[in-house]
Motif scaffolding. Structure first.
Motif, PDB file in Angstrom:
ATOM      1  N   UNK A 220      -5.178 -13.521   9.747  1.00  0.00           N
ATOM      2  CA  UNK A 220      -6.199 -13.932   8.788  1.00  0.00           C
ATOM      3  C   UNK A 220      -5.609 -14.129   7.394  1.00  0.00           C
ATOM      4  N   UNK A 221      -4.706 -13.223   7.026  1.00  0.00           N
ATOM      5  CA  UNK A 221      -3.993 -13.329   5.756  1.00  0.00           C
ATOM      6  C   UNK A 221      -2.555 -13.729   6.061  1.00  0.00           C
ATOM      7  N   UNK A 222      -1.782 -14.001   5.056  1.00  0.00           N
ATOM      8  CA  UNK A 222      -0.419 -14.488   5.298  1.00  0.00           C
ATOM      9  C   UNK A 222       0.499 -13.342   5.690  1.00  0.00           C
ATOM     10  N   UNK A 223       0.593 -13.104   7.016  1.00  0.00           N
ATOM     11  CA  UNK A 223       1.488 -12.085   7.531  1.00  0.00           C
ATOM     12  C   UNK A 223       0.816 -10.884   8.147  1.00  0.00           C
ATOM     13  N   UNK A 224      -0.512 -10.787   8.068  1.00  0.00           N
ATOM     14  CA  UNK A 224      -1.184  -9.607   8.615  1.00  0.00           C
ATOM     15  C   UNK A 224      -2.689  -9.823   8.658  1.00  0.00           C
ATOM     16  N   UNK A 225      -3.349  -9.080   9.535  1.00  0.00           N
ATOM     17  CA  UNK A 225      -4.811  -8.997   9.487  1.00  0.00           C
ATOM     18  C   UNK A 225      -5.279  -7.895   8.553  1.00  0.00           C
ATOM     19  N   UNK A 226      -4.339  -7.071   8.085  1.00  0.00           N
ATOM     20  CA  UNK A 226      -4.624  -6.025   7.105  1.00  0.00           C
ATOM     21  C   UNK A 226      -4.156  -6.525   5.743  1.00  0.00           C
ATOM     22  N   UNK A 227      -5.073  -6.853   4.897  1.00  0.00           N
ATOM     23  CA  UNK A 227      -4.714  -7.495   3.630  1.00  0.00           C
ATOM     24  C   UNK A 227      -3.803  -6.632   2.770  1.00  0.00           C
ATOM     25  N   UNK A 228      -3.963  -5.316   2.812  1.00  0.00           N
ATOM     26  CA  UNK A 228      -3.153  -4.452   1.955  1.00  0.00           C
ATOM     27  C   UNK A 228      -1.676  -4.474   2.328  1.00  0.00           C
ATOM     28  N   UNK A 229      -1.360  -4.867   3.560  1.00  0.00           N
ATOM     29  CA  UNK A 229       0.041  -4.971   3.957  1.00  0.00           C
ATOM     30  C   UNK A 229       0.778  -6.065   3.193  1.00  0.00           C
ATOM     31  N   UNK A 231      -0.745  -8.377   0.527  1.00  0.00           N
ATOM     32  CA  UNK A 231      -1.323  -9.021  -0.665  1.00  0.00           C
ATOM     33  C   UNK A 231      -1.671  -8.015  -1.752  1.00  0.00           C
ATOM     34  N   UNK A 232      -1.466  -8.454  -3.007  1.00  0.00           N
ATOM     35  CA  UNK A 232      -2.029  -7.751  -4.155  1.00  0.00           C
ATOM     36  C   UNK A 232      -3.351  -8.424  -4.487  1.00  0.00           C
ATOM     37  N   UNK A 233      -4.436  -7.642  -4.508  1.00  0.00           N
ATOM     38  CA  UNK A 233      -5.766  -8.167  -4.788  1.00  0.00           C
ATOM     39  C   UNK A 233      -6.534  -7.113  -5.568  1.00  0.00           C
ATOM     40  N   UNK A 256       4.638  -6.786   2.026  1.00  0.00           N
ATOM     41  CA  UNK A 256       5.426  -7.249   3.171  1.00  0.00           C
ATOM     42  C   UNK A 256       5.389  -8.778   3.277  1.00  0.00           C
ATOM     43  N   UNK A 257       6.453  -9.385   3.829  1.00  0.00           N
ATOM     44  CA  UNK A 257       6.475 -10.845   4.012  1.00  0.00           C
ATOM     45  C   UNK A 257       5.699 -11.262   5.254  1.00  0.00           C
ATOM     46  N   UNK A 258       5.485 -12.573   5.394  1.00  0.00           N
ATOM     47  CA  UNK A 258       4.840 -13.069   6.612  1.00  0.00           C
ATOM     48  C   UNK A 258       5.879 -13.335   7.692  1.00  0.00           C
ATOM     49  N   UNK A 259       5.490 -14.017   8.754  1.00  0.00           N
ATOM     50  CA  UNK A 259       6.362 -14.219   9.911  1.00  0.00           C
ATOM     51  C   UNK A 259       7.634 -14.987   9.573  1.00  0.00           C
ATOM     52  N   UNK A 260       7.600 -15.796   8.517  1.00  0.00           N
ATOM     53  CA  UNK A 260       8.774 -16.574   8.112  1.00  0.00           C
ATOM     54  C   UNK A 260       9.605 -15.863   7.053  1.00  0.00           C
ATOM     55  N   UNK A 261       9.178 -14.671   6.632  1.00  0.00           N
ATOM     56  CA  UNK A 261       9.889 -13.986   5.561  1.00  0.00           C
ATOM     57  C   UNK A 261       9.496 -14.473   4.181  1.00  0.00           C
ATOM     58  N   UNK A 262       8.294 -15.049   4.050  1.00  0.00           N
ATOM     59  CA  UNK A 262       7.789 -15.558   2.773  1.00  0.00           C
ATOM     60  C   UNK A 262       6.793 -14.544   2.213  1.00  0.00           C
ATOM     61  N   UNK A 263       6.866 -14.322   0.904  1.00  0.00           N
ATOM     62  CA  UNK A 263       6.065 -13.287   0.257  1.00  0.00           C
ATOM     63  C   UNK A 263       4.902 -13.871  -0.558  1.00  0.00           C
ATOM     64  N   UNK A 264       3.824 -13.098  -0.641  1.00  0.00           N
ATOM     65  CA  UNK A 264       2.750 -13.311  -1.620  1.00  0.00           C
ATOM     66  C   UNK A 264       1.962 -14.599  -1.435  1.00  0.00           C
ATOM     67  N   UNK A 300      -4.460 -22.390  -3.908  1.00  0.00           N
ATOM     68  CA  UNK A 300      -4.538 -21.684  -2.633  1.00  0.00           C
ATOM     69  C   UNK A 300      -4.083 -20.232  -2.772  1.00  0.00           C
ATOM     70  N   UNK A 301      -4.578 -19.370  -1.874  1.00  0.00           N
ATOM     71  CA  UNK A 301      -3.997 -18.047  -1.678  1.00  0.00           C
ATOM     72  C   UNK A 301      -4.676 -16.856  -2.310  1.00  0.00           C
ATOM     73  N   UNK A 302      -5.555 -17.070  -3.279  1.00  0.00           N
ATOM     74  CA  UNK A 302      -6.158 -15.923  -3.944  1.00  0.00           C
ATOM     75  C   UNK A 302      -5.229 -15.290  -4.965  1.00  0.00           C
ATOM     76  N   UNK A 303      -5.733 -14.308  -5.689  1.00  0.00           N
ATOM     77  CA  UNK A 303      -4.984 -13.736  -6.808  1.00  0.00           C
ATOM     78  C   UNK A 303      -5.225 -12.240  -6.921  1.00  0.00           C
ATOM     79  N   UNK A 304      -4.608 -11.643  -7.936  1.00  0.00           N
ATOM     80  CA  UNK A 304      -4.698 -10.208  -8.177  1.00  0.00           C
ATOM     81  C   UNK A 304      -6.128  -9.744  -8.435  1.00  0.00           C
TER      82      UNK A 304
END
Length: 337
Positions: A220-229, A231-233, A256-264, A300-304
């Motif tokens: 659901x989020x970039x790299x996890x279904x748990x947003x706290x893993x 994203x900073x929000x 943590x990064x997503x499946x490609x090793x990309x952050x945030x 895209x992506x949302x913010x702090x």
């Protein structure tokens, strides 16, 4: 003395017993500084939790400003999941002494837009979900940082700085407080310095990378279904008091990064993309560039300061091209090296 829960202890025991190799390309999790991520780093964090000595800064692997069992679990996830890209998938550039990395995104076909699992939160302009085929490209491992912006442009207009917002200098925060045109001020100068053709991603390129490309696990989020893993929000930034350093943007690559090793790609800052707002079509597309009409663009992506729904990988928002604020930054792409 802090206790380790039985569930976490079981996870730790399984990690100890399983054969695994450290991923030397992954610096997150290398708590003891031996250039490997392995059981020795798990032991180091546990030693710190139990009152022993160690590097507390490095042990805060998940960036929540605490050293606890969550950091142990994060290291185990790195060891077992191999979330970092391999060196062959990364291109490194250095500009005026500042280094940044571009991650290769192999081309492929994906479903763009709100999927069935997300439709309860999705806005109409996130639909219909449709097939998009993209060519390969490279995308920034992180958002453009204040450090890189300063190295290229020579000034830093971000809000989260000593001069503008009264915050302690941390050039690893993403650059922000810039409009769409100002992004291209940076990009033009970067291209002059490197001889390359960097640009903003298309909306499709952004979403494909955020979803993990052809390594996507459908999160659901970039790299996890748990947003706290990942994203900073608004619900997990360290401080909600303006003027204090834990408020606002956070240093890049501290989730943590997503499946490609990309952050945030979820949270921290909204990111400008090339496309202008327009309704999706249900027809399959190849290397789309979006609606050509109008002056506004998509972020895209949302913010702090976003709620979790705004950090979903399918979330899109139109934004005036002259707008600028402390929640909006960008990352760059490169079609070929």
């Amino acid at each position: 003395m802090k206790r380790i829960t039985s569930i976490s202890f079981f996870i730790l025991l399984m990690a100890w017993l399983m054969p695994f190799n450290a991923n030397a390309a992954n610096t997150m999790g290398d708590v003891n500084g031996d250039n490997e991520v392995n059981i020795a780093d798990v032991n180091t964090v546990i030693n710190i939790i139990l009152g022993g000595y160690g590097n507390n800064s490095a042990a805060d692997v998940n960036g929540d400003h605490e050293v606890n069992i969550a950091d142990v679990n994060t290291i185990i996830n790195i060891i077992l999941g191999g979330t970092s890209p391999t060196p062959s998938d990364i291109e490194t550039f250095t500009v005026n002494g500042v280094t940044f990395r571009m991650v290769k995104v192999e081309g492929g076909t994906f479903t763009m837009g709100a999927t069935a699992e997300q439709e309860d939160e999705a806005e109409d302009y996130e639909k219909p979900a449709h097939l998009v085929t993209l060519s390969s490209y490279y995308i920034g491992e992180t958002e453009v940082t204040q450090e890189l912006w300063l190295a290229v442009v020579g000034w830093n207009g971000s809000w989260f700085t000593p001069t503008k917002g009264g915050y302690t200098e941390n050039l690893q925060r993403p650059v922000e407080y810039l409009n769409f045109s100002t992004c291209y001020t940076f990009i033009r100068k970067l291209n002059e310095l490197t001889g390359k053709s960097f640009r903003l991603p298309t909306e499709a390129q952004w979403e494909y990378a955020a979803r993990g490309g052809n390594k996507s696990k459908g999160y659901k989020y970039s790299g996890s279904n748990n947003i706290d893993d990942v994203a900073w929000h608004w619900e997990n930034i360290p401080c909600h008091t303006k003027g204090e350093d834990g408020y606002g943007t956070q240093p890049v690559a501290t989730r943590a990064p997503n499946e490609l090793g990309i952050y945030d790609m979820s949270g921290n800052v909204w990111e400008w993309v090339r496309d202008k707002p327009g309704q999706y079509s249900s027809e399959p597309q190849t290397d789309p560039t979006g609606n050509p009409a109008g002056q506004n663009h998509i972020v895209r992506g949302g913010a702090w300061n976003s709620n979790p729904s705004d950090c979903r990988v399918s979330r899109r928002q139109g934004y005036g091209y002259q707008n600028q604020d402390s929640r909006t930054g960008f990352r760059i792409v490169l079609d070929s090296i």
